[in-house]
Write a protein that holds these residues in place. Structure first.
Motif, PDB file in Angstrom:
ATOM      1  N   ALA A 142       0.816  -1.218   0.000  1.00 24.68           N
ATOM      2  CA  ALA A 142       0.000   0.000   0.000  1.00 24.68           C
ATOM      3  C   ALA A 142       0.846   1.263   0.000  1.00 24.68           C
ATOM      4  N   GLU A 143       1.945   1.256   0.772  1.00 30.51           N
ATOM      5  CA  GLU A 143       2.754   2.468   0.876  1.00 30.51           C
ATOM      6  C   GLU A 143       3.389   2.837  -0.461  1.00 30.51           C
ATOM      7  N   VAL A 144       3.945   1.855  -1.145  1.00 27.58           N
ATOM      8  CA  VAL A 144       4.555   2.124  -2.448  1.00 27.58           C
ATOM      9  C   VAL A 144       3.490   2.539  -3.453  1.00 27.58           C
ATOM     10  N   MET A 145       2.330   1.917  -3.388  1.00 23.38           N
ATOM     11  CA  MET A 145       1.248   2.301  -4.295  1.00 23.38           C
ATOM     12  C   MET A 145       0.826   3.747  -4.059  1.00 23.38           C
ATOM     13  N   ARG A 146       0.801   4.161  -2.791  1.00 24.36           N
ATOM     14  CA  ARG A 146       0.471   5.562  -2.502  1.00 24.36           C
ATOM     15  C   ARG A 146       1.517   6.497  -3.119  1.00 24.36           C
ATOM     16  N   GLN A 147       2.781   6.100  -3.013  1.00 24.04           N
ATOM     17  CA  GLN A 147       3.839   6.920  -3.601  1.00 24.04           C
ATOM     18  C   GLN A 147       3.696   7.000  -5.113  1.00 24.04           C
ATOM     19  N   ARG A 148       3.377   5.869  -5.742  1.00 24.38           N
ATOM     20  CA  ARG A 148       3.186   5.870  -7.204  1.00 24.38           C
ATOM     21  C   ARG A 148       1.958   6.707  -7.580  1.00 24.38           C
ATOM     22  N   GLU A 149       0.914   6.623  -6.788  1.00 24.01           N
ATOM     23  CA  GLU A 149      -0.283   7.419  -7.070  1.00 24.01           C
ATOM     24  C   GLU A 149       0.018   8.905  -6.949  1.00 24.01           C
ATOM     25  N   GLN A 150       0.797   9.273  -5.930  1.00 22.08           N
ATOM     26  CA  GLN A 150       1.178  10.685  -5.786  1.00 22.08           C
ATOM     27  C   GLN A 150       2.059  11.140  -6.935  1.00 22.08           C
ATOM     28  N   LYS A 151       2.927  10.278  -7.409  1.00 25.13           N
ATOM     29  CA  LYS A 151       3.755  10.622  -8.570  1.00 25.13           C
ATOM     30  C   LYS A 151       2.879  10.848  -9.796  1.00 25.13           C
ATOM     31  N   ALA A 152       1.888   9.986  -9.989  1.00 24.05           N
ATOM     32  CA  ALA A 152       0.974  10.155 -11.123  1.00 24.05           C
ATOM     33  C   ALA A 152       0.244  11.487 -11.037  1.00 24.05           C
ATOM     34  N   ARG A 153      -0.187  11.850  -9.840  1.00 25.38           N
ATOM     35  CA  ARG A 153      -0.885  13.126  -9.679  1.00 25.38           C
ATOM     36  C   ARG A 153       0.042  14.306  -9.957  1.00 25.38           C
ATOM     37  N   ARG A 154       1.305  14.192  -9.563  1.00 26.77           N
ATOM     38  CA  ARG A 154       2.257  15.267  -9.852  1.00 26.77           C
ATOM     39  C   ARG A 154       2.459  15.427 -11.351  1.00 26.77           C
ATOM     40  N   ILE A 155       2.559  14.306 -12.056  1.00 28.10           N
ATOM     41  CA  ILE A 155       2.744  14.379 -13.510  1.00 28.10           C
ATOM     42  C   ILE A 155       1.520  14.997 -14.171  1.00 28.10           C
ATOM     43  N   LEU A 156       0.349  14.565 -13.756  1.00 30.37           N
ATOM     44  CA  LEU A 156      -0.887  15.123 -14.317  1.00 30.37           C
ATOM     45  C   LEU A 156      -0.977  16.615 -14.042  1.00 30.37           C
ATOM     46  N   ARG A 157      -0.603  17.000 -12.821  1.00 30.81           N
ATOM     47  CA  ARG A 157      -0.632  18.425 -12.477  1.00 30.81           C
ATOM     48  C   ARG A 157       0.366  19.201 -13.319  1.00 30.81           C
ATOM     49  N   ASP A 158       1.578  18.651 -13.463  1.00 30.78           N
ATOM     50  CA  ASP A 158       2.601  19.341 -14.238  1.00 30.78           C
ATOM     51  C   ASP A 158       2.207  19.452 -15.705  1.00 30.78           C
ATOM     52  N   ASP A 159       1.495  18.457 -16.202  1.00 31.35           N
ATOM     53  CA  ASP A 159       1.015  18.505 -17.589  1.00 31.35           C
ATOM     54  C   ASP A 159      -0.199  19.414 -17.760  1.00 31.35           C
ATOM     55  N   GLY A 160      -0.770  19.841 -16.634  1.00 28.52           N
ATOM     56  CA  GLY A 160      -1.961  20.681 -16.711  1.00 28.52           C
ATOM     57  C   GLY A 160      -3.215  19.912 -17.080  1.00 28.52           C
ATOM     58  N   ALA A 161      -3.195  18.579 -16.858  1.00 27.71           N
ATOM     59  CA  ALA A 161      -4.351  17.752 -17.208  1.00 27.71           C
ATOM     60  C   ALA A 161      -5.543  18.121 -16.338  1.00 27.71           C
ATOM     61  N   SER A 162      -6.640  18.487 -16.970  1.00 27.38           N
ATOM     62  CA  SER A 162      -7.812  18.943 -16.227  1.00 27.38           C
ATOM     63  C   SER A 162      -9.078  18.519 -16.936  1.00 27.38           C
ATOM     64  N   TYR A 163     -10.158  18.542 -16.184  1.00 29.08           N
ATOM     65  CA  TYR A 163     -11.492  18.261 -16.718  1.00 29.08           C
ATOM     66  C   TYR A 163     -12.459  19.166 -15.979  1.00 29.08           C
ATOM     67  N   ASN A 164     -13.120  20.026 -16.704  1.00 31.63           N
ATOM     68  CA  ASN A 164     -13.974  21.029 -16.089  1.00 31.63           C
ATOM     69  C   ASN A 164     -15.329  20.438 -15.739  1.00 31.63           C
ATOM     70  N   ILE A 165     -15.635  20.391 -14.453  1.00 28.94           N
ATOM     71  CA  ILE A 165     -16.933  19.897 -13.995  1.00 28.94           C
ATOM     72  C   ILE A 165     -17.854  21.096 -13.834  1.00 28.94           C
ATOM     73  N   TYR A 166     -18.816  21.219 -14.725  1.00 31.34           N
ATOM     74  CA  TYR A 166     -19.690  22.383 -14.730  1.00 31.34           C
ATOM     75  C   TYR A 166     -20.537  22.440 -13.467  1.00 31.34           C
ATOM     76  N   GLY A 167     -20.619  23.642 -12.911  1.00 27.08           N
ATOM     77  CA  GLY A 167     -21.500  23.867 -11.782  1.00 27.08           C
ATOM     78  C   GLY A 167     -20.969  23.381 -10.459  1.00 27.08           C
ATOM     79  N   LYS A 168     -19.740  22.832 -10.446  1.00 26.51           N
ATOM     80  CA  LYS A 168     -19.179  22.361  -9.189  1.00 26.51           C
ATOM     81  C   LYS A 168     -18.449  23.501  -8.499  1.00 26.51           C
ATOM     82  N   PRO A 169     -18.742  23.740  -7.231  1.00 27.78           N
ATOM     83  CA  PRO A 169     -18.049  24.822  -6.532  1.00 27.78           C
ATOM     84  C   PRO A 169     -16.557  24.581  -6.496  1.00 27.78           C
TER      85      PRO A 169
END
Length: 856
Positions: free
Chosen positions: A54-81
């Motif tokens: 689980a710990e290594v998977m969490r680290q890999r998941e955080q790495k994936a989120r960093r890459i997505l953030r750095d790439d600017g990957a986004s999806y606009n959810i209309y009407g969501k605060p």
């Protein structure tokens, strides 16, 4: 050592024990066969992930989120605060399908695409399906996606349908069942590519050892197909038409345009003239022959389709009709998303293909059919009710979830509009493993796949966009509800054989012009304002930091010096009237106004407002920015989100430190643009914006701080403030061994060519840029207006004598005030002339009806 052991060395300190995916009796689970054993591909994947823990998977998941953030990957959810741009969610456990299993699915998908291509050609052609009774005429003519204006229009070649996407689920018997088709503007293929890029970086060994099929060839096939459609037969200019940065999938539009080398355009970037479609660029109009659109059918042409649309191009349909432009998918292809077709698909397939389809389609009941209407009424609680034509704000509903009043209201509407409604049984979606941060758990999933037309048939993307429910109990899956995505791996027992032809197709094709040389003028304008806003924000914060330090310093400053400092802040940030009209009490207690200048996003000129304007300009020109630039922009956005928390305590808690992350990020952005950005026309305008704004900020600061004459201590404070905010204080002190005072300070700020922040440095860089602009003509005898304004500003500054400039008259320095006022006026004229010549030639589509409220 087996494969899983070779890649899954658990680091010291992680929790002991494997990460297991338990079997769930009674739950439809896609990972297991009828005997309960794990299917091929899943066994190796789950064993490998289990050994990670689980710990290594969490680290890999955080790495994936960093890459997505750095790439600017986004999806606009209309009407969501919250933030208008939401991060793309990717679950770190891929969805695995074996090659043997995929082979049958792929064959069925190609067959379905061929069928839908024939349907599209028939519905806008002879309409034999209606004449022979395979499809009731009401099913077609009552559907909003059928555009009569597209009758008789045909694409060159054998295929009308270029891109086809389907949503499907696996049934209990292991076969796939298709729920819906996307043919108008099929979205998701760009996110598939981003997911694959991230997963191959996060799990490189697992990805390689799983022998996952490559997906790059699909995108090359798409590019080759669009290129082959060009009416002229030459290598065409291909543009991707997007509704704009606020669209839910704008990231995908920019990502695909960059990846495939297309121009990313909005409606205002295009114009129809002399029977052709043109893109407006700084160096003139550029003909567009192929348009890959992400704008819905009815919004594409306000003249012939929807008159209130501001997303389309007037006259677009006419040039398509005349064969001078190819649009993919063709206008009118939204008719294939008619859910009524699913009811009659078996009969249609028999008529057009001579056989029924290999892949099953969800059973569909149409309220326009009397027998189906009775079934819908009778079994309402067990059916999903949906409109035959998807539109914004018209989501499908499950009858059993409605209360009595809602049920009666919907039934009454079905009675009134029978042709508009269909119903389908609620299919159980199978589960696949997902990581919840601590364990693997089953989540329902839905798979979207894609096919693209080729010369002879269709090529299917080996994979797709898998979406999963947000919880173990949920069956409803929708990106607009925040459902995460997964990378879809088609795995083989041995490495995929890569042909030389495939490698050749991965190489970039030669184009008549690079995209950087012919950006839409809208993009260049946004780069220009991105440069201006970035410099304005940085200069404002440098001045504010200086003022904060002086106000909180050990050495007190006089009320007069404090007044001049505060009024200069208002003038330099354009937050007028601000301190220029403040009472003595407000000047004595400046904290409320200063904090407003920093954090009030609704106040024009504030730090937050300026940075938000810069971020909007960056979003509009996203396709021109590098990954590192986007990463810095994301850092800016994060620092801005934390600004209020960092300012708690006001002036008493060193607010200058709250501005440091923002200044550092802006300085990093400036460095990237100078050292890593190709010297294209886009870079020139960004740098011009920066130079113009830095000049105006310098002028405003000098005018504000040095126009008044005070006591010796006040002059020292104000000179120090000016030099500190302009990063020249250390140089001043080094040179001050020989001479010092106001004259040296002004020389550094105004006339020192070795100082990259001096005014003369900015003006000379602007002169260099002006000579390189696309429309400049150095051989022309008469100067353009912008060249005149810039030459006058530069000459005036060079002719300035500092002793004369510093002459006093009573309590003022009139020459400082006069020179700075003159230079500011000339620079604003220069900026206006530049804008008029290069940006303001655009005439947006004329609104022929009412303002558009929303688009799906």
């Amino acid at each position: 050592m087996n494969q899983s052991q070779s890649i899954n060395q658990t680091p010291v300190g992680t929790p002991a024990g494997p990460l297991e995916y338990p079997s769930s009796p009674g739950v439809l689970d896609e990972t297991r066969g009828a005997d309960g054993a794990l299917k091929p591909g899943w066994d190796y994947l789950l064993d490998s992930i289990g050994n990670l823990g689980a710990e290594v998977m969490r680290q890999r998941e955080q790495k994936a989120r960093r890459i997505l953030r750095d790439d600017g990957a986004s999806y606009n959810i209309y009407g969501k605060p919250g933030s208008a741009s939401n991060s793309w969610e990717l679950d770190p456990v891929p969805h695995v399908i074996s090659s043997e299993d995929w082979s049958g699915i792929e064959t069925g998908l190609v067959e379905r695409s061929e069928l839908f291509n024939l349907i599209l050609r028939d519905l806008y052609g002879p309409r034999d399906l209606i004449r022979h009774g395979a499809l009731p005429p009401e099913a077609l003519y009552s559907h909003g996606g059928f555009l009569r204006a597209c009758q008789g229009m045909q694409m060159p070649g054998e295929h009308e349908l270029i891109l086809h996407a389907v949503d499907m689920v696996r049934q209990a018997d292991g076969t796939m069942c298709i729920l819906s088709d996307r043919t108008q503007v099929p979205s998701g293929a760009g996110y598939v590519l981003e997911n694959r890029t991230v997963m191959s970086r996060v799990f490189p060994s697992l990805y390689r050892d799983s022998h996952v099929h490559r997906i790059a060839n699909f995108y090359q096939r798409l590019r080759l197909k669009l290129t082959s459609l060009a009416p002229s037969g030459d290598i065409p200019r291909i543009a991707l038409l997007t509704p704009g940065a606020h669209n839910e999938t704008y990231f995908e539009h920019a990502y695909l345009a960059n990846y495939m080398g297309f121009s990313l355009v909005q409606s205002g970037d295009l114009v129809v003239r002399n029977g052709f479609l043109w893109m407006k660029s700084l160096d003139g109009l550029k003909r567009v022959e192929v348009l890959l659109r992400r704008v819905d059918d009815e919004f594409c042409d306000p003249v012939e389709l929807r008159p209130d649309s501001q997303l389309g191009v007037p006259g677009l349909l006419e040039i398509v009709r005349n064969g001078r432009l190819v649009v993919a998918n063709p206008l009118g292809s939204g008719v294939l998303e008619n859910a009524i077709l699913l009811k009659y698909l078996p009969k249609i397939a028999t008529q057009l293909l001579g056989r029924e389809l290999r892949l099953a389609t969800v059973k569909t009941f149409w309220a326009g059919d009397d027998a189906d209407f009775e079934h819908i009424t009778r079994d309402f609680d067990n059916l999903i009710i949906k409109r035959a034509w998807r539109a914004a704000g018209q989501a499908s509903v499950y009858g059993g979830d409605l209360d009595d009043n809602q049920k009666q209201a919907l039934l009454a509407d079905i009675h009134r509009h029978r042709y508009h409604y269909v119903a389908q049984p609620r299919l159980a979606k199978p589960c696949i493993p997902a990581f919840n941060g601590t364990a693997l758990e089953p989540r329902a999933n839905l798979l979207r796949t894609f096919s693209v037309a080729t010369d002879s048939s269709y090529t299917v993307l080996p994979g797709g966009l898998t979406r999963i429910a947000t919880s173990t109990e949920g069956q409803f899956i929708s990106m607009q509800e925040g459902s995460p995505s997964k990378d879809t791996w088609i795995t083989a027992s041995e490495p995929e054989r890569v042909l030389q032809a495939d490698l050749d197709e991965d190489q970039p094709r030669s184009l008549p012009e690079t995209q950087a040389d012919s950006l839409p003028s809208r993009v260049v304008e946004n780069l220009y304002w991105m440069g201006r806003y970035a410099e304005r924000a940085e200069a404002s914060m440098r001045l504010l930091r200086t003022v904060f330090v002086l106000l909180n310093g050990e050495e007190p400053i006089s009320p007069e010096a404090q007044r001049i400092l505060l009024q200069t802040v208002s003038q330099a940030t354009y937050t007028l009237p601000g301190f220029t009209a403040a009472t003595p009490e407000q000047l004595a207690n400046p904290e409320p106004e200063l904090l407003q200048i920093v954090r009030d996003g609704k106040r024009s000129g504030s730090v937050r407002s300026t940075i938000e304007s810069m971020l909007r300009a960056a979003e509009e020109s996203k396709e021109s920015l590098s990954t590192d630039t986007i990463r810095v922009i994301n850092d800016l956005r994060d620092a801005l989100d934390n600004l209020d928390a960092d300012l708690v305590g006001g002036l008493a808690s060193a607010p200058e430190e709250a501005l440091d992350p923002l200044v550092t990020a802006l300085a990093g952005l400036s460095g990237l643009t100078q050292e890593s950005m190709i010297r294209s026309v886009g870079w020139r305008f960004m740098d011009m914006g920066k130079r113009i704004e830095r000049s105006l900020q310098t002028i405003a600061t000098v005018k504000g701080l040095l126009s008044s004459v005070g006591g010796e201590m006040d002059q020292s404070v104000l000179l120090t403030a000016m030099l500190t905010s302009m990063e020249a204080l250390m140089t001043y002190r080094r040179r001050g061994r020989e001479r010092h005072g106001m004259e040296l300070g002004l020389e550094l700020v105004l006339l020192d060519r070795s100082n990259p922040r001096s005014l003369i440095f900015q003006l000379e860089r602007l002169e260099e840029h002006l000579q390189e602009l696309p429309t400049s003509d150095p051989a022309a005898g008469e100067l353009d207006e912008e060249a005149r304004a810039l030459l006058e500003a530069t000459s005036t500054l060079k002719l300035t004598r500092l002793p004369h400039l510093l002459q006093t008259s009573g309590s003022t320095r009139p020459e400082v005030n006069a020179l700075m006022t003159q230079l500011a006026g000339l620079l604003r004229e220069f900026s206006r002339f530049i804008s008029d010549k290069h940006f303001d030639h655009r005439s947006g589509p004329q609104q022929l009806f009412t303002t558009i409220r929303g688009v799906r």
